[in-house]
Design an enzyme around this catalytic site. Structure first.
Site, PDB file in Angstrom:
ATOM      1  CG  ASP A  92      -6.091  -3.054   3.651  1.00 53.24           C
ATOM      2  OD1 ASP A  92      -4.906  -2.831   4.258  1.00 53.24           O
ATOM      3  OD2 ASP A  92      -6.672  -2.303   3.043  1.00 53.24           O
ATOM      4  N   GLY A 132      -2.238   3.816   8.590  1.00 53.17           N
ATOM      5  CA  GLY A 132      -1.354   2.479   8.500  1.00 53.17           C
ATOM      6  C   GLY A 132      -0.784   2.260   9.939  1.00 53.17           C
ATOM      7  N   GLY A 164      -1.888  -4.427   9.421  1.00 54.23           N
ATOM      8  CA  GLY A 164      -1.133  -5.135  10.523  1.00 54.23           C
ATOM      9  C   GLY A 164      -0.430  -6.381   9.930  1.00 54.23           C
ATOM     10  N   GLY A 170      -8.670   3.730   7.853  1.00 57.67           N
ATOM     11  CA  GLY A 170      -8.068   5.016   8.260  1.00 57.67           C
ATOM     12  C   GLY A 170      -6.552   5.244   8.209  1.00 57.67           C
ATOM     13  CG  HIS A 194      -4.180  -1.896  -1.133  1.00 55.79           C
ATOM     14  ND1 HIS A 194      -5.053  -2.584  -1.322  1.00 55.79           N
ATOM     15  CD2 HIS A 194      -4.370  -0.957   0.133  1.00 55.79           C
ATOM     16  CE1 HIS A 194      -6.197  -2.365  -0.341  1.00 55.79           C
ATOM     17  NE2 HIS A 194      -5.756  -1.350   0.409  1.00 55.79           N
ATOM     18  N   GLY A 223       1.536  -2.067   4.119  1.00 57.45           N
ATOM     19  CA  GLY A 223       2.107  -0.737   4.122  1.00 57.45           C
ATOM     20  C   GLY A 223       3.332  -0.394   4.961  1.00 57.45           C
ATOM     21  CG  MET A 272      -8.270   6.895   3.456  1.00 57.62           C
ATOM     22  SD  MET A 272      -7.329   6.688   4.953  1.00 57.62           S
ATOM     23  CE  MET A 272      -6.335   5.399   4.910  1.00 57.62           C
ATOM     24  CB  SER A 330      -1.024   0.034   1.321  1.00 57.17           C
ATOM     25  OG  SER A 330      -1.311   1.350   1.289  1.00 57.17           O
ATOM     26  CG  HIS A 337      -9.647  -0.129   0.430  1.00 57.74           C
ATOM     27  ND1 HIS A 337      -8.555  -0.320   1.901  1.00 57.74           N
ATOM     28  CD2 HIS A 337     -10.581  -0.207   0.779  1.00 57.74           C
ATOM     29  CE1 HIS A 337      -9.368  -0.547   2.863  1.00 57.74           C
ATOM     30  NE2 HIS A 337     -10.889  -0.476   2.304  1.00 57.74           N
ATOM     31  CG  ASP A 368      -5.225   1.865   1.651  1.00 58.46           C
ATOM     32  OD1 ASP A 368      -5.876   1.271   1.539  1.00 58.46           O
ATOM     33  OD2 ASP A 368      -3.998   1.628   1.937  1.00 58.46           O
ATOM     34  CG  MET A 421     -11.350  -3.188   6.297  1.00 55.77           C
ATOM     35  SD  MET A 421      -9.765  -2.704   5.360  1.00 55.77           S
ATOM     36  CE  MET A 421      -8.706  -1.699   6.807  1.00 55.77           C
ATOM     37  CG  MET A 453     -11.244   2.974   3.164  1.00 58.39           C
ATOM     38  SD  MET A 453      -9.456   3.016   4.018  1.00 58.39           S
ATOM     39  CE  MET A 453      -8.393   3.054   2.588  1.00 58.39           C
TER      40      MET A 453
END
Ligand code: DX5
Ligand code: ZN
Length: 220
Positions: free
Chosen positions: A175, A146, A177, A144, A35, A197, A39, A10, A68, A37, A139, A70
Site C-alpha cells: 500500500d 496518498g 506508491g 496518512g 480499499h 490510489g 484515518m 483506494s 484499512h 482508508d 505499508m 489507521m
C-alpha cells in the site's frame, strides 16, 4: 503460468462528493476490490471517514470492501466496521494493545482479518500472527496521505513474507506508491494484492490500467 495480482483501488484519491461515481468506476475497471482508508487523526495526521460512510456506500456496491484502519486502539470500533459491511478489516500492530485479541474480535464477526505495519516497523513483529491472518498489508509509504513515493526497502518485507508463507493462507498486500513505474519491482517481490490510489484515479483508461497492474506491468 504468470501470476495475476488483485488490484485494490483506494477511494482516498477519489472525489468524495461523487463517491458512487468512484465506486462505479472501480467496478467498471474490472477489479473486484476497493480499499477503504479509515484515518482517525491520531494514529495518522489525517482524517477520512468512518463506519457510517462505509455502511452507506455498502448499499451501492458489491465490491470486496478491504478496510484499512489507521486508527488508535481499533478494537473499540471493530464491531461498527464489521456491521457496516467491511469484508476484510486490517489493523496496525502499532495501534493495538492486544493484537491477537483484536484479530479474534474481527473473526468473531465472520470477517477476514488483516494486519499492517508502517515502514519503520520490523517485519518480524508479524511472526507471532502469521498463522492467524488472512491478509498482511505492508505499508510502502508513511500512512496518512496518498501520492507519496514508494519506499523500495519495504519490498524486502514482502519477499520475507512470501518465502515464510509455506501453506499458510495469508495474502500479501502492498500500500503506497504503486504505479506504472513501480509495479514491475512490486510484482517481482511476490505480492498478491496491490493498493493504488492516486495512480488509478489519474488514469483515464482505468480498465487498461488495472490489467497492466494485475499483470505486473505487462500489457496483455
Ligand atoms: C495511505 C493509504 C493508501 C493510499 C495509497 O495512508 O493507506 O491506501 O491511498 O495512495 P497512493 O496509491 O496514492 O500512494
Ligand atoms: Zn491503505
Amino acid at each position: 503460468m504468470e501470476r495475476s495480482l488483485i488490484v485494490a483501488p483506494s477511494v482516498l484519491s477519489a472525489d468524495f462528493s461523487d463517491i458512487r461515481g468512484a465506486l462505479t468506476s472501480i467496478s467498471d475497471s474490472g477489479t473486484s476490490w476497493v480499499h477503504l482508508d479509515v484515518m482517525d487523526g491520531m494514529f495518522v495526521p489525517n482524517i477520512t471517514f468512518g463506519p457510517k460512510f462505509i455502511a452507506d456506500i455498502r448499499k451501492h456496491s458489491d465490491l470486496f470492501f478491504d478496510a484499512h484502519l489507521m486508527v488508535e486502539e481499533p478494537s473499540r470500533y471493530v464491531e461498527q466496521f464489521a456491521k457496516a459491511g467491511c469484508d476484510c478489516i486490517t489493523v496496525h500492530t502499532e495501534a493495538c494493545r492486544n493484537v491477537a485479541g483484536t484479530l479474534d474480535l474481527i473473526r468473531s464477526f465472520g470477517k477476514k482479518c488483516g494486519l499492517s505495519i508502517k515502514p519503520a516497523t520490523p517485519v518480524k513483529d508479524l511472526d507471532p500472527f502469521l498463522d492467524d491472518v488472512d491478509l498482511i498489508l505492508i505499508m510502502s509509504v508513511e500512512p496518512g496521505f496518498g501520492g507519496q513515493g514508494l519506499i523500495y526497502e519495504t519490498l524486502d518485507k514482502v519477499r520475507y513474507l512470501a518465502s515464510a508463507r509455506g501453506d499458510r493462507r495469508y495474502l500479501i498486500s502492498i500500500d503506497g506508491g504503486v504505479n506504472a513505474s513501480t509495479i514491475r519491482d512490486v510484482y517481482e517481490s511476490g505480492v498478491d494484492v496491490v493498493v493504488t490510489g492516486s495512480a488509478f484515479f489519474k488514469e483515464s483508461d482505468r480498465a487498461s490500467f488495472v490489467r497492466r497492474m494485475a499483470a505486473g506491468g505487462d500489457v496483455r
